[in-house]
Design an enzyme around this catalytic site. Sequence first.
Site, PDB file in Angstrom:
ATOM      1  N   LYS A 116      -8.681 -16.911   2.130  1.00 11.72           N
ATOM      2  CA  LYS A 116      -8.126 -17.288   3.436  1.00 11.72           C
ATOM      3  C   LYS A 116      -7.979 -18.801   3.562  1.00 11.72           C
ATOM      4  O   LYS A 116      -7.008 -19.299   4.127  1.00 11.72           O
ATOM      5  CB  LYS A 116      -9.019 -16.735   4.541  1.00 11.72           C
ATOM      6  CG  LYS A 116      -8.968 -15.220   4.700  1.00 11.72           C
ATOM      7  CD  LYS A 116      -9.768 -14.797   5.909  1.00 11.72           C
ATOM      8  CE  LYS A 116      -9.643 -13.293   6.158  1.00 11.72           C
ATOM      9  NZ  LYS A 116     -10.275 -12.511   5.101  1.00 11.72           N
ATOM     10  N   GLU A 200     -12.905 -20.659  12.545  1.00  6.66           N
ATOM     11  CA  GLU A 200     -11.735 -20.857  13.400  1.00  6.66           C
ATOM     12  C   GLU A 200     -12.151 -20.833  14.863  1.00  6.66           C
ATOM     13  O   GLU A 200     -13.172 -20.244  15.231  1.00  6.66           O
ATOM     14  CB  GLU A 200     -10.711 -19.745  13.172  1.00  6.66           C
ATOM     15  CG  GLU A 200     -10.045 -19.767  11.824  1.00  6.66           C
ATOM     16  CD  GLU A 200      -9.061 -18.631  11.658  1.00  6.66           C
ATOM     17  OE1 GLU A 200      -8.242 -18.730  10.737  1.00  6.66           O
ATOM     18  OE2 GLU A 200      -9.111 -17.660  12.431  1.00  6.66           O
ATOM     19  N   ARG A 292      -0.584  -6.392  -0.143  1.00  7.91           N
ATOM     20  CA  ARG A 292      -0.657  -4.972  -0.469  1.00  7.91           C
ATOM     21  C   ARG A 292      -0.012  -4.183   0.662  1.00  7.91           C
ATOM     22  O   ARG A 292       0.401  -4.749   1.678  1.00  7.91           O
ATOM     23  CB  ARG A 292      -2.114  -4.541  -0.618  1.00  7.91           C
ATOM     24  CG  ARG A 292      -2.970  -4.920   0.594  1.00  7.91           C
ATOM     25  CD  ARG A 292      -4.371  -4.383   0.512  1.00  7.91           C
ATOM     26  NE  ARG A 292      -5.257  -4.969   1.505  1.00  7.91           N
ATOM     27  CZ  ARG A 292      -5.344  -4.605   2.772  1.00  7.91           C
ATOM     28  NH1 ARG A 292      -4.537  -3.652   3.238  1.00  7.91           N
ATOM     29  NH2 ARG A 292      -6.192  -5.177   3.598  1.00  7.91           N
TER      30      ARG A 292
END
Length: 670
Positions: A116, A200, A292
């Site tokens: 990430k 975050e 995916r």
Amino acid sequence: MFSKILIANRGEIACRVIRTARRLGIRTVAVHSDADAAALHVAMADEAYAIGPAPAAESYLRGDLVLEAAKRAGAEAIHPGYGFLSENASFADACAEADIVFIGPPPDAIRAMGGKSEAKALMERAGVPLVPGYHGDDSSASLLAKEAERIGFPVLIKASAGGGGKGMRVVEDSGAFQSALDGARREAKAAFGDERVLIEKYLARPRHVEVQIFADRSGEAVYLFERDCSIQRRHQKVIEEAPAPDLPADLRAAMGEAAVAAAKAIGYEGAGTVEFLLDEDRRFYFMEMNTRLQVEHPVTEFITGLDLVEWQLIVAAGGNLPLRQEELSIDGHAIEARIYAEDADRGFLPSTGTLRRLDFPQAGPHVRIDAGVRAGDTISVNYDPMIAKLIVWDRDRAAAVRRLEAALTEVRVAGVASNVDFLRRIATHPAFRGADLDTRFIDRHGDGLKPSRSGADDAVLATAALFVLLDRKSAAEKASRRSADPWSPWNRADGWRLNDEGRADITLRDEDGRHVVPVRYRRDGGYRLSLPRGEMPVEGALESDGALTAVLDGVRKRVVVDRSGDMLTLFMEGGACVLHLVDAVQAADREGGEGRLAAPMPGKIVAVLVAEGQAVRKGEALVVLEAMKMEHTVAAPADGTVARLPFGVGDQVEEGADLVGFEASEGGEA
């Protein structure tokens, strides 16, 4: 196109790929752990190979064993599904070295989006807006704590290498930061083999909107519109829908174009999903890219009329995208509900056991069922507790919501706890009907999503008692027909007495305790029950499929009842109810006494946070149990003292095992 492919996965996604491959005339090869030898995907495939013991780390995550099976079977390609090896760049490399096609993006694209932190840095350079946070390489506790203070609480700690809500913690203040960080790292390490995290800003009321993209080898890419996945528990999606409600056309196009740009920036191929957070001012921020197919892909298939697995196979075989962007359009609205083996009323604890009964609505143009299990299969601690996905479609969102409500009433699961009733409560909630969605929907509407029934009411007790009486009568009649004297009155179970009205007690137990239902046998074959709110005449008949036609105080109802030993599962209008029939000679319930803190499910001890003899306060964390890739914290029920710790870190425990011997202090309630 390929002639034979191997599916390196299990459950509903393996079954889903097999169905598409079969339609295209492609032979399929399944792999399975020892625990899945009789699984549905194994039965559906043309060939199947055992690859190791039940734990995924020793079977489904062993890329070398999967490749060995593919070579033995002569498979030309491997479809990884989602989870397991689907986003493993090293496995994609190994497939290329073995001259076997990996049905997914190139390894470098997986690497670019696999972490990430790295992905966010790449998107930042590409000009895609990001949520304020820290995504750097230094993940020392001291630096992360400083960054959290800089960003401002509340913050969100997220595993850098994974998804699905694992390794994720919301932290409200600095005092809770260190314990949350430790828990997120442990969970990330267990789930992904990588304890790195990022931080975050925790947005107040964001929506989770993701864009389905597809790209081919020539560099062409399109977006197949978006999905709203805001209904979540523990940061894992529960209900998804497409298209996202109340999304203006210009915003839809902007998000789609940003997603395509992200895919092109990393040389993407195949199916992928770019996930965004959408704030209350309709500003969107990049979250991550899943390289995916997603669990929720059926809603996109419903509104586009496309088979995304077929597109995957076409692209992986070197073909071009079947349609251009201008040829894609949205038709109607689709909603998916994930049916899990979990107890939504006990903190969404996963449930294990055998699926004794599994009923779904009839599939058709408006309803689709994607399931990887059947009645008789076992939900174990080794894998994700998903039972199936229920997907509905209609001309608009309001009609689709009605379809969802109706379809959920036809789903019956017995043998394990399920979230079906919880899903029904979401589907009927005014805020959901009004599309007032955000990622904290379940937290905000917690009280309104609780079951309306508190314990067994008169209707439940009457239905259960009637079922027991009719079941006993049926068993007695069968035994009588097999006896030497089938007409003997001693073989009857209808309360017959020579000069009196027959009487009996039916004793039932639920989580609230025992319920004794006195019964009087009526001479017309019915019964009169004494219930908490008064007497009720009842009668009925058992049907061959296990259903009960019951007439309660003159009102006729059809109720499906599943019986296993002394456990009765009644599928009532308000949801499933579980009761236990208590034998008259039982001296006491087989329940734990005071002073015990038992394991809610089988699992592994990953942390012991206290010592024997230690005084603790109510709510203080004592032991952390890991089960089904999630952590469950056992907390002190009251102020008191830890008397005994029978298990240590690393120990495997069974459901019901005493994790902590606890002594409540005087005046406390253990």
